[in-house]
Design a protein around this motif. Structure first.
Motif, short mmCIF file in Angstrom:
data_model
loop_
_atom_site.label_atom_id
_atom_site.label_comp_id
_atom_site.label_asym_id
_atom_site.label_seq_id
_atom_site.Cartn_x
_atom_site.Cartn_y
_atom_site.Cartn_z
N ALA A 2 -21.77 21.14 -15.74
CA ALA A 2 -20.79 21.80 -16.66
C ALA A 2 -21.28 22.03 -17.96
CB ALA A 2 -19.69 20.66 -16.39
N TRP A 51 -26.61 10.02 -19.32
CA TRP A 51 -27.26 11.26 -19.37
C TRP A 51 -26.87 12.07 -20.77
CZ3 TRP A 51 -22.82 10.34 -16.85
CH2 TRP A 51 -21.60 11.30 -16.91
N THR A 52 -28.01 12.83 -21.06
CA THR A 52 -27.69 13.50 -22.49
C THR A 52 -27.57 14.77 -22.18
OG1 THR A 52 -28.70 11.66 -23.44
CG2 THR A 52 -28.85 13.57 -24.85
N ILE A 53 -26.78 15.51 -23.04
CA ILE A 53 -26.76 16.99 -22.95
C ILE A 53 -26.90 17.55 -24.23
CG2 ILE A 53 -24.83 18.85 -22.88
CD1 ILE A 53 -23.73 17.05 -20.58
N ILE A 54 -27.96 18.38 -24.32
CA ILE A 54 -28.55 18.67 -25.66
C ILE A 54 -27.77 20.20 -26.05
CG2 ILE A 54 -30.65 19.49 -26.99
CD1 ILE A 54 -32.17 18.08 -24.73
N PRO A 106 -16.45 11.16 -17.14
CA PRO A 106 -17.73 11.21 -18.08
C PRO A 106 -17.02 10.95 -19.47
CG PRO A 106 -17.74 13.14 -16.76
CD PRO A 106 -16.56 12.68 -16.36
N GLY A 117 -25.03 16.19 -14.52
CA GLY A 117 -24.28 16.82 -15.52
C GLY A 117 -23.11 17.67 -15.18
N ILE A 156 -16.59 15.16 -13.85
CA ILE A 156 -16.20 14.28 -12.76
C ILE A 156 -14.89 13.89 -13.02
CG2 ILE A 156 -16.92 12.29 -11.41
CD1 ILE A 156 -19.47 12.43 -13.07
N MET A 163 -20.61 21.00 -21.00
CA MET A 163 -20.15 20.01 -22.05
C MET A 163 -20.61 19.74 -23.31
SD MET A 163 -19.91 17.58 -18.73
CE MET A 163 -18.98 16.03 -19.23
N ALA A 164 -19.91 19.25 -24.22
CA ALA A 164 -20.65 19.21 -25.76
C ALA A 164 -21.68 18.16 -25.72
CB ALA A 164 -19.27 18.36 -26.44
N PRO A 165 -22.57 18.41 -26.60
CA PRO A 165 -23.86 17.87 -26.77
C PRO A 165 -23.65 16.27 -26.79
CG PRO A 165 -23.91 19.65 -28.21
CD PRO A 165 -22.51 19.66 -27.61
N ALA A 202 -23.02 12.55 -11.96
CA ALA A 202 -23.02 12.36 -13.46
C ALA A 202 -24.29 12.65 -14.07
CB ALA A 202 -22.62 10.95 -13.99
#
Lengths: 350, 615
Positions: free
Chosen positions: B226, A347-350, B412, B38, B41, B228-230, B35
């Protein structure tokens, strides 16, 4: 790293025995059978036509295991019993090398028995030379796994209660594809066996009867003395009827109803019944029966190549799996790695 | 019916059942869904060594705990908020860990007289009032699953087996998890048996729908993603991260990897994973024993490969003599020890940190090696690359100490950019190095690293012999000279001390701390969580965590001496504390537990609070 994937192939190099002698002083006891084996190997090596840098001798611990120090090739003197395991890793990862293992009866059959049988069943591309003197020499004279029952030694003052291994029977039981025996004092025969071993693809197991003149002197005298050897030794020749004795007065037959082979007087059997030696018999029972011929008194001891059959080497099977996987891959290793890291649920966090 | 939705910042769920109930898979799927959403975990699988212990018994209970939150978390959680108990044994084995008020979802179909008797319940705990302090949800998981699959063409046994998917569906509904990845997973897993794909998906949906319709579950929960860093993430276990790190080491060193391994819990998964990735030039060999496994790896290293062996404590004990040989040969070799509870067979599926002494000192003669320990599942990736770097650069065996907790736990992982990984390329010796221009000296050293040349067979002109006998400096010839031996022993020690390792970093946010907590390896999470909790309550405490155990970071002595008290929690009887006391003359306070389970943050918090307050 060019050429590291190419199998060890003879190339046109002209070397002599001298090229294979290292600068190290040989430190076996004067009169030791190991000297004769060393000289035979050094003078045979040029025949291989393989440059010295592609030859590696790997050994364990014991008198025989000092061997690599005296060969001007690559060499690794390792730890007790583990040479076949170490040589396996080397041989599998470097198919361009010619890898030889030098070991003894204690090293190969006692502490290292497990590695020996597994190298043989895998058919790793190793040439394994087992110097059998039926005694522990370097630790000064204890009985070994090939010492005869009842042997009196420092550790068995009233006689050993252990029955010995028959190294060739053991190797055959472990699915060895090449099994041979020779004698330290017979350079011509020793070299003919080395030649056959070197040509074999997969594990070649060679037992070399070797005299320890300090702790077990004369263990093989009957096989060496001019007066007895012809009557004691069976010289196996592929495609030839198995007869022996000064006048060929003995022969080997397969008696009807029996499981194995037996020795008879040649005059008493029809020539058709004399076994014709065939090292290529697929069924290992034949070579096994040959290995059981000698008596405790060393009578009827076959030497030569007992068995030589073809089976893919472990090295080739492993190598072809790796090569097949590489052939299917696309992209640079870095791209493939990036692809692997991002495979699965991401999954990707932007 | 619209249900109330309540926001939570964190939840700990434990799935527990018989070892054949599929609890590890259920937990894995829930983790994966979580996961995707986002959340941060952390997971903790806990299972017996027996593959199928007698059904319904306490020794057969297998569990999977997952902690997820809308902020960054460090541990799988001390106590579950929710327990899913698939049978009476699962309830009994886990009840002690539950705080009052926790929710318990029980599979009532398994609460038969016979099953209750198996674990010593004469009266069902569902009926005797003993669970009054908990929020109990009795659900006929098996019967409802079988009912839901009545129209499916599957056997009764297969239908019953899908009850874990019903439970997963129910929990996924309760916590508003996205389930697409589970559907895809089921389609892939049962591709060969389409009827099972349908049945398992139907069971999952039946569980979800049950949650939505039953009045027993009035509230649905949400835990927001959460911060979290990109970047791109995946959930990763320590063993999987080690396998990927080994492949990355192959790519970054441009060397073939040779892995020699013998099956052993809890390290076998590394062998399994690597055996799938031959395209990277990775050769895996399942050897005849532990000694052959390391022997073959060392043989391959002699030939110019990156040689690696993976095992657990009992295996390292067997490999000791070969590690000593590698010390004498001065060849690169990586030994992975996924520690488990000992001595002897001990508790093979339970965690411990008790192999530190063996890694540092467990060989005959003076045989120093480098030792490194990852602190979390994803850190295993970087730690093994560091181990490979040290081995290749310094031509030495390196022992990596993982443990069952990081090996099977997951978290993660922010995927690294491949180009950012360290360059591990090394040069093989290619020409004679003697002053005369023709001689090759295999033990002539690099002045900085003290490493000797790596001259691999096949290199013309460098033919040489090496072995386990003591060698003369430079030439490598056999030597019994007293002064030479003394010199070589000291040089081998100096070689390890010459390895550059980064300074240990201290986390001391307000700079006021007088107490330092020093840890190594997998205790990083619980120690970190305990320190955070203490700080939130206004106490000052400093945390330092060692990745490099040999050589130790150069600044460690100074760091230790700048605090009034040093506390060292370890899952052993004080092995690092012993080293610290001996080396730095610091009267460290050891805190030791060997229960086969990681520390809880709460116990460390309470212990540290006592030290902070009372010194």
């Amino acid at each position: 790293m060019a050429g590291r994937d190419a199998p060890a192939a003879p190339v046109a190099v002209k070397l002599t025995m001298k090229d294979f002698k290292s600068d190290q002083e040989v430190r076996w006891c004067p009169g030791c059978g190991d000297y004769a084996i060393l000289a035979a190997v050094q003078s045979f090596m040029p025949e291989l036509g393989i440059p010295r840098e592609r030859i590696v001798f790997v050994s364990g611990i014991g008198c025989s295991s000092r061997f690599p120090y005296y060969m001007n090739t690559y060499g690794l003197h390792s730890i007790h019993g583990r040479a076949p395991a170490i040589a396996t890793g080397l041989s599998v990862s470097r198919p361009d090398l010619s890898v030889w293992v030098v070991t003894g009866d204690g090293d190969a059959l006692s502490i290292g028995g497990n590695h020996l049988i597994h190298a043989l069943r895998r058919n790793v591309n190793l040439k394994i030379l087992l110097f059998n003197n039926r005694i522990y020499g370097l630790t000064k004279g204890q009985y070994s796994p090939t010492s005869e029952l009842g042997k009196i030694t420092k550790s068995t003052p009233v006689g050993s209660a252990d029955s010995p291994f028959n190294p060739l029977s053991l190797a055959l039981g472990a699915e060895a594809t090449f099994v041979a025996r020779t004698i330290d004092s017979d350079r011509k025969h020793l070299q003919s066996v080395l030649r056959a071993a070197a040509e074999h693809e997969g594990s070649a197991f060679v037992e070399i009867y070797q005299n320890c003149n300090i702790f077990n002197d004369g263990a093989f005298d009957e096989l060496k003395d001019a007066g007895t050897r012809d009557d004691y030794l069976i010289r196996l020749e592929h495609g030839q009827p198995i007869t022996f004795g000064k006048d060929g007065q003995f022969c080997v037959v397969h008696p009807p109803g029996g499981f194995g082979l037996e020795v008879r007087e040649t005059a008493s059997v029809s020539p058709d019944h004399i076994v014709v030696h065939d090292a290529g018999v697929a069924e290992p029972a034949y070579a096994f029966a040959l290995s059981r011929l000698p008596g405790e008194d060393l009578r009827n001891t076959p030497i030569g190549v007992f068995r030589q059959v073809s089976r893919p080497s472990y090295d080739n099977l492993v190598h072809s799996q790796v090569e097949a996987a590489k052939a299917k891959a696309t992209g640079t290793p870095e791209e493939q790695l990036a692809g692997l890291l991002t495979s699965g649920d991401t999954w990707t966090i932007i | 019916m619209t249900k109330q939705v309540r926001q939570l910042d964190r939840v700990v769920i434990r799935f527990a059942g018989d070892s054949g109930d599929g609890m590890q898979l259920t937990g894995d799927r829930f983790t994966s869904e979580t996961a995707q959403l986002g959340n941060d975990i952390s997971t903790l699988p806990n299972f017996p060594a027996e593959i199928r212990a007698p059904a319904g018994t306490l020794p057969g209970v297998s569990s999977f705990q997952v902690h997820f939150a809308d902020y960054d978390i460090l541990t799988p959680g001390d106590a579950p908020n929710v327990l899913v108990a698939m049978n009476p044994a699962a309830l009994k084995a886990n009840l002690g860990d539950l705080p009052r008020g926790a929710a318990i979802i029980v599979n009532t179909d398994e609460f038969t007289k016979r099953n209750l008797a198996k674990v010593g319940y004469s009266v069902s705990p569902l009926e005797d009032g003993s669970l009054d302090g908990y929020s109990v949800h009795p659900v006929g998981l098996t019967s409802m699953t079988v009912g839901a699959l009545a129209d499916h063409d599957v056997s009764k046994k297969d239908a019953e087996r899908a009850k874990n998917m019903f439970a997963l569906g129910l929990l996924s509904w309760m916590y508003s998890r996205p389930y697409e990845s589970t559907i895809t997973f089921l389609e892939r897993k049962f591709a060969a048996r389409p009827e099972l794909v349908g049945a398992n998906i139907a069971a999952f949906k039946a569980g979800w729908n049950f949650g939505e319709t039953t009045e027993d579950f009035a509230v649905r929960y949400e835990v927001k993603p959460a911060k979290m860093a990109p970047g791109t993430y995946r959930n990763i276990t320590g063993n999987a991260a080690l396998a990927l790190g080994i492949i990355a080491s192959a790519v970054r060193s441009k060397l073939p990897v040779f892995l020699g391994a013998y099956p052993i819990t809890p390290a076998s998964d590394i062998l399994h994973e690597l055996s799938k990735h031959k395209r990277f030039g990775v050769t895996t060999m399942q050897a005849e024993d532990e000694i052959a496994a390391i022997g073959a790896a060392l043989g391959a290293a002699y030939g110019g490969a990156l040689g690696i062996t993976t095992t657990s404590g009992p295996g390292v004990a067997l490999k000791g003599e070969t590690i000593s040989l590698a010390v004498a040969l001065e060849l690169p070799l990586v030994i992975v020890d996924v520690q488990r509870a000992g001595p002897s067979t001990g508790m093979p599926t339970k965690t411990e940190q008790a192999d530190l002494n063996m890694a540092l000192f467990g060989r005959h003669g003076e045989a120093p090696v480098a030792v490194i320990a990852p602190k979390s599942p994803s850190d295993c990736f970087h730690a093994i690359i560091e181990a490979s770097r040290i081995a290749l650069t310094h031509r030495t065996p390196v022992i990596l100490l993982s443990d069952n907790y990081v090996a099977n736990g997951s978290e993660p992982w922010l995927l690294p950019d491949v180009e950012s990984l360290p360059d591990l390329t090394v040069e093989f010796a290619s020409a004679p190095n003697g002053e005369d221009g023709t001689t090759f000296l295999p033990y002539l050293r690099d002045p900085e690293t003290l490493a000797r040349p790596w001259a691999i067979p096949g290199t013309a002109g460098l033919e040489h012999r090496i072995g386990g006998l003591e060698k003369a400096d430079k030439t490598g010839d056999i030597s019994y000279d007293p002064a030479n031996h003394d010199f070589m022993v000291r040089t081998r020690a100096a070689r390890i001390e010459a390895i550059q390792v980064p300074d240990v970093e201290v986390e001391d946010p307000d700079g006021e701390a007088r107490v330092l907590v020093l840890g190594w390896g997998s205790t990083y999470g619980p120690i970190g969580a305990a320190c955070r909790a203490l700080r939130q309550r206004g106490h000052s405490v400093a945390q330092a965590h060692l990745r490099h155990l040999a050589p130790l970071p150069g600044n460690l002595g100074e760091v230790l001496k700048s605090y009034d008290r040093v506390v060292i929690p370890e899952m052993n009887l004080g092995q690092l504390a012993h080293v610290v006391r001996a080396r730095y003359l610091v009267d460290a306070i050891p805190y030791n537990k060997v229960r086969g389970l990681p520390f809880t943050a709460a116990e460390l918090e309470s212990m540290l609070e006592d030290v902070v307050k009372n010194g």
